[in-house]
Design an enzyme around this catalytic site. Structure first.
Site, PDB file in Angstrom:
ATOM      1  N   GLU A  36      15.844  -3.161   2.734  1.00  0.00           N
ATOM      2  CA  GLU A  36      14.501  -3.685   3.004  1.00  0.00           C
ATOM      3  C   GLU A  36      14.487  -4.555   4.253  1.00  0.00           C
ATOM      4  O   GLU A  36      13.566  -4.484   5.063  1.00  0.00           O
ATOM      5  CB  GLU A  36      13.996  -4.510   1.813  1.00  0.00           C
ATOM      6  CG  GLU A  36      13.553  -3.683   0.634  1.00  0.00           C
ATOM      7  CD  GLU A  36      12.295  -2.867   0.943  1.00  0.00           C
ATOM      8  OE1 GLU A  36      11.359  -3.419   1.530  1.00  0.00           O
ATOM      9  OE2 GLU A  36      12.280  -1.672   0.592  1.00  0.00           O
ATOM     10  N   CYS A 191       0.924   9.990   5.474  1.00  0.00           N
ATOM     11  CA  CYS A 191      -0.090   9.059   5.991  1.00  0.00           C
ATOM     12  C   CYS A 191       0.516   8.286   7.170  1.00  0.00           C
ATOM     13  O   CYS A 191       0.598   7.066   7.170  1.00  0.00           O
ATOM     14  CB  CYS A 191      -0.553   8.115   4.882  1.00  0.00           C
ATOM     15  SG  CYS A 191      -2.089   7.282   5.289  1.00  0.00           S
ATOM     16  N   CYS A 198      -3.547  14.781   6.278  1.00  0.00           N
ATOM     17  CA  CYS A 198      -4.471  14.607   5.153  1.00  0.00           C
ATOM     18  C   CYS A 198      -4.638  15.857   4.296  1.00  0.00           C
ATOM     19  O   CYS A 198      -4.708  15.733   3.062  1.00  0.00           O
ATOM     20  CB  CYS A 198      -5.821  14.116   5.661  1.00  0.00           C
ATOM     21  SG  CYS A 198      -5.667  12.577   6.573  1.00  0.00           S
ATOM     22  N   CYS A 201      -2.335  15.791   1.518  1.00  0.00           N
ATOM     23  CA  CYS A 201      -2.171  14.504   0.830  1.00  0.00           C
ATOM     24  C   CYS A 201      -2.733  14.534  -0.591  1.00  0.00           C
ATOM     25  O   CYS A 201      -3.853  15.008  -0.808  1.00  0.00           O
ATOM     26  CB  CYS A 201      -2.871  13.409   1.639  1.00  0.00           C
ATOM     27  SG  CYS A 201      -2.794  11.810   0.832  1.00  0.00           S
ATOM     28  N   CYS A 207      -9.801   9.350  -0.881  1.00  0.00           N
ATOM     29  CA  CYS A 207      -9.497   8.509   0.292  1.00  0.00           C
ATOM     30  C   CYS A 207     -10.781   8.326   1.117  1.00  0.00           C
ATOM     31  O   CYS A 207     -11.343   9.293   1.641  1.00  0.00           O
ATOM     32  CB  CYS A 207      -8.402   9.155   1.130  1.00  0.00           C
ATOM     33  SG  CYS A 207      -8.101   8.281   2.665  1.00  0.00           S
TER      34      CYS A 207
HETATM   35  S1  SF4 Z   1      -5.988  11.431   2.918  1.00  0.00           S
HETATM   36 FE1  SF4 Z   1      -6.044   9.227   3.238  1.00  0.00          FE
HETATM   37  S2  SF4 Z   1      -4.198   8.472   2.265  1.00  0.00           S
HETATM   38 FE2  SF4 Z   1      -3.950  10.665   2.538  1.00  0.00          FE
HETATM   39  S3  SF4 Z   1      -2.874  10.942   4.475  1.00  0.00           S
HETATM   40 FE3  SF4 Z   1      -5.065  11.054   4.884  1.00  0.00          FE
HETATM   41  S4  SF4 Z   1      -5.637   8.970   5.399  1.00  0.00           S
HETATM   42 FE4  SF4 Z   1      -3.665   8.840   4.392  1.00  0.00          FE
END
Ligand code: SF4
Length: 349
Positions: A36, A191, A198, A201, A207
């Protein structure tokens, strides 16, 4: 009721998350903590070889606590932000002396240790201790700021409050470790800061930034000020055998505890007077190029000079460094300069 962010995220993580990072096996509090700290401001791919060498040199917290600071700094050299290595060493010492080598189990006691902030403490708890812990590192900030379309400068105090609130709200407290790794992985792999992916995602349904088709507008940033420039003169003092003088820097401030050339703030035209004042004869002074290095808040511009000083007597601790000898812990730009521009065939040496 399952959280609308955590549930799809954890399903995605089971299949697509990163499960083979070196600090994950075994994910002890010590290894999680070192990773970390290294990962602050530094990419995973850069950290991995450093982490592996660090663990080979200091396999346990006791090994790290008992090692000389110079050995720790030399394993850190090149990673930058050296204050992290100083704090790591100081923290290991406290954990060994006060807690018998085991990290304390409460958030409050973890946060009281040097170099451990709220998010690092959350990671140690969630990933290293199998406990309930909440994280909010750079990747998580970006995911949450986009998911909620955070309408504020993400570094402002009101934004900080909101982000921590969301981080707590979305963490499933019985699966905090998996969730912490999952949201970090999503930030690192899909992201991303630029060109987020996206369509792939698991959070795209809810989102807010994606729904507004305005993903890269988040997290909102302050308008960046032009970096201030700091000018310095750096002296490559060399002796009759061609070695150069590397001075140990103070234990606080820029490049703390590392070895670097002496510097002065005098303007170029005042340099000769400065040298005479410090009993250094400027007769052999010659320009040896320049380099610049960007820090978060300013750009350092170093004018380099060589200076023959066979009778130089240093007032500060340091070493005479010979070409090809084992390197002491050097700041990255100094190391780069010595590797790329200093050669035994150079007439100046
Ligand atoms: S949908 Fe939203 S959370 Fe997913 S990659 Fe795109 S911006 Fe990021």
């Amino acid at each position: 009721m399952a959280d609308a962010l955590a549930a799809p995220l954890l399903r995605w993580f089971a299949e697509h998350g990163r499960h083979d990072l070196p600090w994950q096996t075994p994910a002890t509090p010590y290894r999680v903590w070192v990773s970390e700290i290294m990962l602050q401001q530094t990419q995973v791919s850069t950290v991995i070889p450093y982490f592996e060498r660090f663990m080979a040199a200091f396999p346990t917290l006791a090994d790290l606590a008992m090692a000389p600071l110079d050995a720790v700094l030399s394993h850190w050299a090149g990673l930058g932000y050296y204050a992290r290595a100083h704090r790591l060493h100081a923290c290991a010492d406290i954990v060994l002396r006060q807690y018998g080598g085991e990290f304390p189990a409460t958030l409050a006691k973890l946060i009281a240790l040097p170099g451990i902030g709220r998010s690092t403490a959350g990671a140690i708890r969630a990933l290293g201790q199998g406990a309930d812990g909440v994280i909010l590192d750079g990747n998580v900030r970006r995911v949450l700021a986009r998911y909620h379309a955070l309408p504020l400068d993400a570094r402002s105090s009101p934004a900080e409050k909101l982000l921590w609130g969301w981080a707590h709200e979305h963490t499933p407290h019985d699966r905090a470790g998996a969730y912490a790794q999952a949201i970090m992985d999503l930030g690192a792999t899909l992201c991303k800061p630029y060109q987020p992916e996206c369509p792939r995602c698991p959070l795209k349904e809810d989102c807010q930034a994606y729904r507004r088709a305005d993903v890269t507008a988040y997290p909102r940033k302050r308008i960046r000020q032009e970096r201030a420039i700091r000018q310095r003169q750096a002296l490559l003092i060399h002796d009759a055998q061609g070695r150069i003088w590397l001075q140990r820097r103070p234990n606080r401030g820029l490049w703390a505890g590392l070895f670097s050339w002496p510097e002065c703030e005098a303007a170029e035209q005042d340099l000769r007077a400065w040298l005479e004042h410090h009993a250094l004869a400027p007769a052999t002074l010659e320009k040896a190029g320049s380099l610049q290095h960007d820090f978060t808040h300013y750009r350092l511009h170093l004018q380099l000079w060589t200076l023959a000083a066979p009778t130089f007597v240093a007032e500060k601790p340091g070493i005479w460094y010979a070409y090809g000898a084992e390197k002491p812990a050097l700041p990255a730009p100094v190391e780069r300069y010595l590797e790329e521009s200093w050669s035994p065939t150079c007439p100046l040496w």
